[in-house]
Design a protein around this motif. Sequence first.
Motif, PDB file in Angstrom:
ATOM      1  N   THR A   1     -45.535   0.979 -12.197  1.00  0.00           N
ATOM      2  CA  THR A   1     -44.446   1.577 -11.634  1.00  0.00           C
ATOM      3  C   THR A   1     -44.539   1.761  -9.937  1.00  0.00           C
ATOM      4  OG1 THR A   1     -44.253   3.032 -13.442  1.00  0.00           O
ATOM      5  CG2 THR A   1     -42.791   3.723 -11.481  1.00  0.00           C
ATOM      6  N   ASP A   2     -43.461   1.371  -9.471  1.00  0.00           N
ATOM      7  CA  ASP A   2     -43.630   1.160  -8.009  1.00  0.00           C
ATOM      8  C   ASP A   2     -43.174   2.654  -7.514  1.00  0.00           C
ATOM      9  OD1 ASP A   2     -44.594  -1.263  -7.881  1.00  0.00           O
ATOM     10  OD2 ASP A   2     -43.061  -2.181  -6.662  1.00  0.00           O
ATOM     11  N   VAL A   3     -43.750   3.280  -6.525  1.00  0.00           N
ATOM     12  CA  VAL A   3     -43.663   4.492  -5.841  1.00  0.00           C
ATOM     13  C   VAL A   3     -43.874   4.229  -4.182  1.00  0.00           C
ATOM     14  CG1 VAL A   3     -44.504   5.628  -7.914  1.00  0.00           C
ATOM     15  CG2 VAL A   3     -46.126   5.317  -6.077  1.00  0.00           C
ATOM     16  N   ALA A   4     -43.323   5.442  -3.697  1.00  0.00           N
ATOM     17  CA  ALA A   4     -43.320   5.370  -2.258  1.00  0.00           C
ATOM     18  C   ALA A   4     -43.695   6.765  -1.839  1.00  0.00           C
ATOM     19  CB  ALA A   4     -41.961   4.950  -1.516  1.00  0.00           C
TER      20      ALA A   4
ATOM     21  N   ARG B   1     -47.971   1.423  -8.622  1.00  0.00           N
ATOM     22  CA  ARG B   1     -48.420   0.685  -7.562  1.00  0.00           C
ATOM     23  C   ARG B   1     -47.552   1.243  -6.326  1.00  0.00           C
ATOM     24  NH1 ARG B   1     -46.674  -3.881  -4.257  1.00  0.00           N
ATOM     25  NH2 ARG B   1     -44.657  -3.418  -4.997  1.00  0.00           N
ATOM     26  N   ILE B   2     -48.578   1.716  -5.332  1.00  0.00           N
ATOM     27  CA  ILE B   2     -47.884   2.363  -4.023  1.00  0.00           C
ATOM     28  C   ILE B   2     -47.233   1.279  -3.227  1.00  0.00           C
ATOM     29  CG2 ILE B   2     -48.628   3.445  -1.950  1.00  0.00           C
ATOM     30  CD1 ILE B   2     -51.044   4.489  -3.338  1.00  0.00           C
ATOM     31  N   ALA B   3     -45.945   1.226  -3.371  1.00  0.00           N
ATOM     32  CA  ALA B   3     -45.060   0.189  -2.710  1.00  0.00           C
ATOM     33  C   ALA B   3     -44.762   0.477  -1.094  1.00  0.00           C
ATOM     34  CB  ALA B   3     -43.712   0.001  -3.455  1.00  0.00           C
ATOM     35  N   GLY B   4     -44.961   1.612  -0.916  1.00  0.00           N
ATOM     36  CA  GLY B   4     -44.687   2.051   0.398  1.00  0.00           C
ATOM     37  C   GLY B   4     -45.291   3.289   0.942  1.00  0.00           C
ATOM     38  N   VAL B   5     -45.496   3.527   2.227  1.00  0.00           N
ATOM     39  CA  VAL B   5     -46.055   4.748   2.710  1.00  0.00           C
ATOM     40  C   VAL B   5     -45.653   4.785   4.043  1.00  0.00           C
ATOM     41  CG1 VAL B   5     -48.394   5.712   3.583  1.00  0.00           C
ATOM     42  CG2 VAL B   5     -48.290   4.271   1.618  1.00  0.00           C
TER      43      VAL B   5
END
Lengths: 342, 342, 342, 342
Positions: free
Chosen positions: A2-5, A28-32
Amino acid sequence: MTDVAIVGANGYSGEELCSLLARHGGVRIAGVTSRQHAGKPVGSILPRLKGHPAIRDLAFSNATADDVIKTGAKYAFLALPHGLAAEFALPLLNAGLKIVDLSADFRLREADVFQEFYGEAHAAPELLAHAAYGIPEIWREKIKAATLVASAGCYPTSILLPLVPLLRAGQIVTDSIAVSSASGVSGAGRKADVAYLYAECNESLRAYGLPKHRHLSEIEQELTFAAGEKVVITFVPHLAPMTRGIHTTTFAKPKEGVSLAAIKETLTQAYANEPFVRFGDTLPDTKNVVGTNYCDIAARLDERTGRLILLSAEDNLVKGAAGQAVQCFNLMAGFPETQGLL
Amino acid sequence: MTDVAIVGANGYSGEELCSLLARHGGVRIAGVTSRQHAGKPVGSILPRLKGHPAIRDLAFSNATADDVIKTGAKYAFLALPHGLAAEFALPLLNAGLKIVDLSADFRLREADVFQEFYGEAHAAPELLAHAAYGIPEIWREKIKAATLVASAGCYPTSILLPLVPLLRAGQIVTDSIAVSSASGVSGAGRKADVAYLYAECNESLRAYGLPKHRHLSEIEQELTFAAGEKVVITFVPHLAPMTRGIHTTTFAKPKEGVSLAAIKETLTQAYANEPFVRFGDTLPDTKNVVGTNYCDIAARLDERTGRLILLSAEDNLVKGAAGQAVQCFNLMAGFPETQGLL
Amino acid sequence: MTDVAIVGANGYSGEELCSLLARHGGVRIAGVTSRQHAGKPVGSILPRLKGHPAIRDLAFSNATADDVIKTGAKYAFLALPHGLAAEFALPLLNAGLKIVDLSADFRLREADVFQEFYGEAHAAPELLAHAAYGIPEIWREKIKAATLVASAGCYPTSILLPLVPLLRAGQIVTDSIAVSSASGVSGAGRKADVAYLYAECNESLRAYGLPKHRHLSEIEQELTFAAGEKVVITFVPHLAPMTRGIHTTTFAKPKEGVSLAAIKETLTQAYANEPFVRFGDTLPDTKNVVGTNYCDIAARLDERTGRLILLSAEDNLVKGAAGQAVQCFNLMAGFPETQGLL
Amino acid sequence: MTDVAIVGANGYSGEELCSLLARHGGVRIAGVTSRQHAGKPVGSILPRLKGHPAIRDLAFSNATADDVIKTGAKYAFLALPHGLAAEFALPLLNAGLKIVDLSADFRLREADVFQEFYGEAHAAPELLAHAAYGIPEIWREKIKAATLVASAGCYPTSILLPLVPLLRAGQIVTDSIAVSSASGVSGAGRKADVAYLYAECNESLRAYGLPKHRHLSEIEQELTFAAGEKVVITFVPHLAPMTRGIHTTTFAKPKEGVSLAAIKETLTQAYANEPFVRFGDTLPDTKNVVGTNYCDIAARLDERTGRLILLSAEDNLVKGAAGQAVQCFNLMAGFPETQGLL
């Protein structure tokens, strides 16, 4: 996966979120994002995380709602100052993301209480009714169904977990509650302020923010829900010379005829199947919970005065912030509640 | 110069006594005893004090009453474990010495209360009636006239100084008092115990010894004297990750009609001329009193619940032990009360 | 009583100066300046000192040279950032004051070395030749006669005291010296900077500022004076999780044929009559010198490699700053060198 | 799932092993021994681990070799004092177990060096030739094939990882090495000793154990292997006021013509594919590695003296003990090397 920001990742809670989500196994860390550090590799600003496979190729992006949406994340964790989170919520929700907010912005049900305690008008009052208060042990079913969860504050979690079951059971005199808490200095955030320098905080123990700390608003809201009647308490927070951890000592009067055994039975039943609350005989110690998502609780009766003493300890950045947010996220996204947290 | 002896000088309070008396200006340290280190130069065991002119030529002598008498001292400071001090008192008094005792042995007026809280019979119950309780701000005239002063404990001093004037003035509901204190680790003494290792105490905040800590006996004795009626309180001590300092937060209900202004007026008047009590608006912070003989006090009212919050801070080894002992000694020996303590 | 002014009293060194001078016994604090806090009572900004008889009636005045002159002080202690002190010196000297400067501005004999290490032109290069370098154990007679003393830095003091006698005696290979020092966080000053927050410095040990720390300039100047030939060293400073204290470990090669006994003899003779240097067998420990004006020194020989290991410890704010400044002042003003410092 | 036993689980390294193995994912903790606590639930003695699914039903068993064999474990982790581990090794190996030993007993190749540094005869000298020295970055293939691995010590790991590649590459003058290390207090173990009390170690930085610390024996053995010629170094360990972490600063001379760029290239190549060594520009800081299995390394050249400065940091209980042991175990048992360690 699962993509998370993670929005606002360079504060202490944001860093802890990165650390927990990097080893979660299902995301999955999609953005920070970080306004201050946009463009820089995450590992250069958070050297503790440098080289971790889940972080290695990430750079901070700018921190606008559009930036977050562009990551394609399905879930956004907001680790922003209060006031700012409310501005992100509507566009993100409209774009179909679900939100776990670590700020105070959506913890209160009523905008005027927010105004009273935070001294400013709420930026998105229409969302307050939709937000779930993020303590799974209290609002698990609501959190599962929510698109917006307001992960509870650090002091509130340590105060509510011992008291809510007792108030629900009608075992406590509701106007008898006085709370003394002590927090590690990371609770003040990663900001340049002389008051939180090492040389100011070391060998220093002091009360602050009394008698009307902002967290009182959410504490009393939840205590009142639990008791079914208005609950007002006295709360004295202290700053202790440690990086992490909150220890809370709560004084309260049991109702006539309520024994210590009955109180222990209530807490034992409430937490027997909870993976992150350890109610037992050992007096809680912050060092036993730091770096974990546990809240440890014990109860004692002062027979000489009839006062109940509740003791609780947690890591202010884990069960009091990032860990609790991940626990809420696990419920929202259908993961086992403990995933990434043991 | 007045000759004094320090009995049991290798613990934290004893070392602090050496340090304070070395720079007192009006005394000569005639003897320093330690069973464990008899024969060794003081500076080899207490390297902090090494080379000080007042210490340079001193070696620890053995620690019997005879050893103390042989020093020719007119005053003996007893920094011994409770139980042991009582055995020294009679022979020393018979030999004409005056005594400042830092242990708990002579703080209680009644031997059976000692037995209840300390679990053993008192070794010299006939002396209890002659001892003065050693907080100069409360018992100054008695201390001046005494031959045996029981210097008050660290927790008690931080609890009694804010409460006694208010109870004397009849401003507090006597059964409303609950106290949360936190102490630095030196309060546990210089003894080999895993519980007080650095790696056990650092990043650790925990309650202990509740609900019936030994110090309650002297606290309630003195509160009862002040109130003129039986006072029983709840007291929760905590261990905080710092070497020195005690911070105390006291919850209490003012009597009907007693305002915060009236309470502040009582405390202001009580301490206006006291050199070692600073009552003011600033919230007390242990770091401001560590290494000094001050006790800092502030008062706040939680208007939402009507609870009074009293805050106090002191150095557990100075105003809570060695400094207070020297302050008592100054009164007994006719020195200015602040000599050696500013 | 000699009137003194403290210029820049709200930093850590300035506060320590206030504290030391308040109990000196021979001086009256005629003025205390702080641009930031001008007009406020000293006790409101430095609550640790609140209520002390020597401070009680003082308020911060503005911080111009004229303000200092108006106090009527005969001596000015300058606790200002480097660069600023140089601007105060000339007008104060012209007005007849004598100066003890705690900054780096007058520690170097040559303006171009200042420019090289501090990256800016010196503001008063004509004064450099008149300034005495403020380590009494090295330059006592010069300090006595000086109108401007540049109190030595914290790292330099801990490095120079063990090495200078050995270099003077020609016992050390001059290009063999490598130094590893660790300082408490107060060395970074009381300024708002994320790097020095409690939560950044606790449980943290790190090197910084290498390989060309600014203090190298004064260290090598003084080592060169002592050796009579150019001395260049390697110096690695570290930040340690403590408020105060510097510990220095120096590696060096004794010259051919120089034994450990000979080295100990040199240091014993150098410091036998010095009140503030304790050379002995005990390994120095910062906790034994914190709050004192002592520098503790020990020497060991690693026979397996032939390397000499020198160890030293001091309080960076006392022997490394304010205490040393008072020691210099005592020499300048004709007080006993130890007055106010034991 | 592979069954493992932890022998001597109540010290700091043993507790860390329990914690790491509980979340490993590929092992079952079949037994946990402690002579002191035999029969008690693990969670009652190690409250931090209480309630963890992998620990919940475990009690400490007695600690004889037979007790360990009875657990049915295929691998035994020995977290015992030196001398004792050697007594367990033979019976366990004979029973078919493989061993990861965290003590010093099998780190040296030669029994007489053990006797020289540890002051006693080795209990199982015939096994020394069969043991692999447990730093995977140096001896990976040997560890994979070994039945007995001597997990390397905390100081040695932090010293060897930066130096070994440079010595192998012939870039360092072998008699030029001097090392200054600082360790957190947990390195002294969980034992009742006044020297390691909080009040003795807080605000304290001190050297100890010089000039011939026991760890020198394994450090020089490994440096000598790497250099292909005898290497003797100077090593000064210090105790720093923190619970965990080791920081090491190494001074050395590059050989004629060896540039900083060449040194960085050697280290970059050595560690480019190592998951637990981070060589880079950032100066290592213990807080970035505490709680992780990383060793951070940086290199600087002091051009003024030509000295190379190597800096390294690790968690003494993880990469310096339990983490490294698990890393070795992963190699021995065929797990991915990073399993349970990220």
